[in-house]
Design a protein around this motif. Structure first.
Motif, PDB file in Angstrom:
ATOM      1  N   ALA A   1      11.319  11.428  -0.902  1.00 52.67           N
ATOM      2  CA  ALA A   1      11.368  10.560   0.103  1.00 52.67           C
ATOM      3  C   ALA A   1      10.588   8.945   0.621  1.00 52.67           C
ATOM      4  O   ALA A   1       9.371   9.770   0.041  1.00 52.67           O
ATOM      5  CB  ALA A   1      12.076  10.639   1.655  1.00 52.67           C
ATOM      6  N   VAL A   2      10.908   7.588   0.662  1.00 53.29           N
ATOM      7  CA  VAL A   2      10.035   6.886   1.075  1.00 53.29           C
ATOM      8  C   VAL A   2      10.154   6.379   2.082  1.00 53.29           C
ATOM      9  O   VAL A   2      11.295   6.406   2.670  1.00 53.29           O
ATOM     10  CB  VAL A   2      10.294   6.046   0.019  1.00 53.29           C
ATOM     11  N   VAL A   3       9.618   5.645   3.009  1.00 58.04           N
ATOM     12  CA  VAL A   3       9.470   4.611   4.457  1.00 58.04           C
ATOM     13  C   VAL A   3       8.900   4.023   4.030  1.00 58.04           C
ATOM     14  O   VAL A   3       8.112   3.721   3.476  1.00 58.04           O
ATOM     15  CB  VAL A   3       9.265   5.839   5.766  1.00 58.04           C
ATOM     16  N   SER A   4       8.924   2.181   4.614  1.00 53.65           N
ATOM     17  CA  SER A   4       8.420   1.010   4.720  1.00 53.65           C
ATOM     18  C   SER A   4       8.128   0.756   5.770  1.00 53.65           C
ATOM     19  O   SER A   4       9.235   1.060   6.844  1.00 53.65           O
ATOM     20  CB  SER A   4       9.961   0.241   4.231  1.00 53.65           C
ATOM     21  N   THR A   5       7.454   0.863   6.499  1.00 56.75           N
ATOM     22  CA  THR A   5       6.601  -0.197   7.469  1.00 56.75           C
ATOM     23  C   THR A   5       7.675  -1.397   8.311  1.00 56.75           C
ATOM     24  O   THR A   5       7.898  -0.935   9.689  1.00 56.75           O
ATOM     25  CB  THR A   5       5.217  -0.128   7.362  1.00 56.75           C
ATOM     26  N   ASN A   6       6.893  -2.232   7.063  1.00 53.55           N
ATOM     27  CA  ASN A   6       8.173  -3.412   7.836  1.00 53.55           C
ATOM     28  C   ASN A   6       9.780  -4.021   6.628  1.00 53.55           C
ATOM     29  O   ASN A   6       9.974  -4.937   7.575  1.00 53.55           O
ATOM     30  CB  ASN A   6       7.645  -4.342   6.819  1.00 53.55           C
TER      31      ASN A   6
ATOM     32  N   SER B   1       2.617  -8.666   3.381  1.00 59.77           N
ATOM     33  CA  SER B   1       2.347  -6.994   2.829  1.00 59.77           C
ATOM     34  C   SER B   1       3.156  -6.428   3.686  1.00 59.77           C
ATOM     35  O   SER B   1       4.142  -6.614   4.909  1.00 59.77           O
ATOM     36  CB  SER B   1       1.072  -6.634   3.649  1.00 59.77           C
ATOM     37  N   ASP B   2       3.203  -5.153   2.779  1.00 63.73           N
ATOM     38  CA  ASP B   2       3.632  -3.892   3.596  1.00 63.73           C
ATOM     39  C   ASP B   2       3.497  -2.349   2.948  1.00 63.73           C
ATOM     40  O   ASP B   2       2.361  -2.413   1.860  1.00 63.73           O
ATOM     41  CB  ASP B   2       6.127  -3.626   2.650  1.00 63.73           C
TER      42      ASP B   2
ATOM     43  N   THR C   1      13.480   1.920   6.307  1.00 65.83           N
ATOM     44  CA  THR C   1      13.111   0.978   7.539  1.00 65.83           C
ATOM     45  C   THR C   1      12.965   2.726   8.196  1.00 65.83           C
ATOM     46  O   THR C   1      14.533   2.896   8.087  1.00 65.83           O
ATOM     47  CB  THR C   1      13.302   0.429   8.567  1.00 65.83           C
ATOM     48  N   ALA C   2      12.478   2.896   9.119  1.00 70.41           N
ATOM     49  CA  ALA C   2      13.050   4.048   9.946  1.00 70.41           C
ATOM     50  C   ALA C   2      13.511   3.816  10.829  1.00 70.41           C
ATOM     51  O   ALA C   2      15.068   4.511  11.763  1.00 70.41           O
ATOM     52  CB  ALA C   2      11.814   4.596  11.147  1.00 70.41           C
ATOM     53  N   SER C   3      13.804   2.270  11.182  1.00 67.87           N
ATOM     54  CA  SER C   3      15.319   1.940  12.059  1.00 67.87           C
ATOM     55  C   SER C   3      16.363   1.859  11.335  1.00 67.87           C
ATOM     56  O   SER C   3      17.512   0.662  12.023  1.00 67.87           O
ATOM     57  CB  SER C   3      14.777   1.034  12.697  1.00 67.87           C
ATOM     58  N   THR C   4      16.640   1.110  10.652  1.00 72.19           N
ATOM     59  CA  THR C   4      17.871   0.707   9.593  1.00 72.19           C
ATOM     60  C   THR C   4      18.904   1.154   9.669  1.00 72.19           C
ATOM     61  O   THR C   4      19.201   2.541  10.004  1.00 72.19           O
ATOM     62  CB  THR C   4      17.579   0.436   7.637  1.00 72.19           C
TER      63      THR C   4
ATOM     64  N   ALA D   1       0.733  -1.062   0.186  1.00 71.71           N
ATOM     65  CA  ALA D   1      -0.260   0.037   0.089  1.00 71.71           C
ATOM     66  C   ALA D   1       0.909   1.136   0.281  1.00 71.71           C
ATOM     67  O   ALA D   1       1.991   1.348   0.863  1.00 71.71           O
ATOM     68  CB  ALA D   1      -1.046  -0.368   0.933  1.00 71.71           C
ATOM     69  N   ILE D   2       0.311   1.992  -0.541  1.00 75.25           N
ATOM     70  CA  ILE D   2       1.126   3.016  -0.712  1.00 75.25           C
ATOM     71  C   ILE D   2       0.011   4.531   0.147  1.00 75.25           C
ATOM     72  O   ILE D   2      -0.902   5.267  -0.055  1.00 75.25           O
ATOM     73  CB  ILE D   2       1.761   3.863  -2.166  1.00 75.25           C
ATOM     74  N   ALA D   3       0.980   5.570   0.792  1.00 79.47           N
ATOM     75  CA  ALA D   3       0.582   6.591   1.544  1.00 79.47           C
ATOM     76  C   ALA D   3       1.360   7.799   1.431  1.00 79.47           C
ATOM     77  O   ALA D   3       2.748   7.604   0.702  1.00 79.47           O
ATOM     78  CB  ALA D   3       0.734   6.169   3.113  1.00 79.47           C
ATOM     79  N   THR D   4       0.645   9.145   1.004  1.00 77.57           N
ATOM     80  CA  THR D   4       1.617  10.109   0.956  1.00 77.57           C
ATOM     81  C   THR D   4       1.272  11.483   2.098  1.00 77.57           C
ATOM     82  O   THR D   4       0.077  10.837   3.018  1.00 77.57           O
ATOM     83  CB  THR D   4       1.269  11.091  -0.268  1.00 77.57           C
TER      84      THR D   4
END
Length: 199
Positions: free
Chosen positions: A89-94, A188-189, A136-139, A3-6
């Motif tokens: 920029a892009v952030v992945s949840t999973n 999913s992601d 990801t935010a924590s990578t 899924a994509i959010a903005t």
């Protein structure tokens, strides 16, 4: 499913102007005709803007049955509306396609894929691909376009881009060939895409 959010960041680019104002000065000694012209400095600004074009933000979802056998490949098209250089920029949840539950020995619940950004401006383009695990935010070793976006973070498009076609985010992966077998389940992601004016 992916899924994509903005989200949107906005910056204003100031400009200045000067004007004169006529002031009524009836009854003032030494003023001919009751009017005097006085210089008045006026400061104004014209707002530059940067965001997604109305109705054209990246959104939607993509579902690929048996992606472990068939791979996946899908573009999410969007349109920028930026009157100057911008960053996306892009952030992945999973950090991959994830299914719920624990993985027994020799099995995995997270499958990798690649994220590609292709940005089209009026005079230039920008294109880069990164493993989703680096978004990801924590990578510990992030992709250069991992969000959240800022004036100095994200993939740089060093051009205006107002309703230019051809901009997209692509998700892709070959058939899964990891060292562990993927457990059965629904994977999913969610990717969050942000845009901002660049510094």
């Amino acid at each position: 499913m992916i899924a994509i959010a903005t989200a949107i960041g906005v910056a204003l680019l100031p400009q200045s102007a000067a004007a004169q104002q006529t002031v009524y000065a009836a009854g003032q000694p030494g003023v001919v005709g009751g009017f005097a012209t006085l210089p008045v400095n006026v400061t104004a600004s014209v707002g530059g803007h940067c965001g997604f074009a109305t109705g054209s933000a990246p959104s939607g979802s993509y579902s690929q049955p048996d992606f472990d056998v068939n791979g996946l490949n899908h573009d999410f098209s969007f349109v920028l509306d930026c009157t100057g250089p911008s960053r996306v920029a892009v952030v992945s949840t999973n950090g991959g396609l994830l299914t719920a539950g624990a993985a027994p020995s020799g099995y995995a619940t997270l499958a990798p894929y690649t994220v590609t950004l292709n940005l089209v401006g009026s005079t230039t383009t920008a294109n880069q691909s990164c493993a989703v695990a680096t978004l990801t935010a924590s990578t510990g070793t992030p992709c250069s376009f991992r969000g959240p976006v800022s004036a100095s973070q994200g993939l740089l498009l060093n051009s205006t881009s107002v309703s230019q076609p051809g901009t997209y985010l692509r998700v892709s992966a070959p058939a899964y060939s990891g060292p562990s077998t993927l457990v059965q389940g629904s994977y999913s992601d969610t990717l969050t895409v942000t845009v901002s004016a660049a510094s």
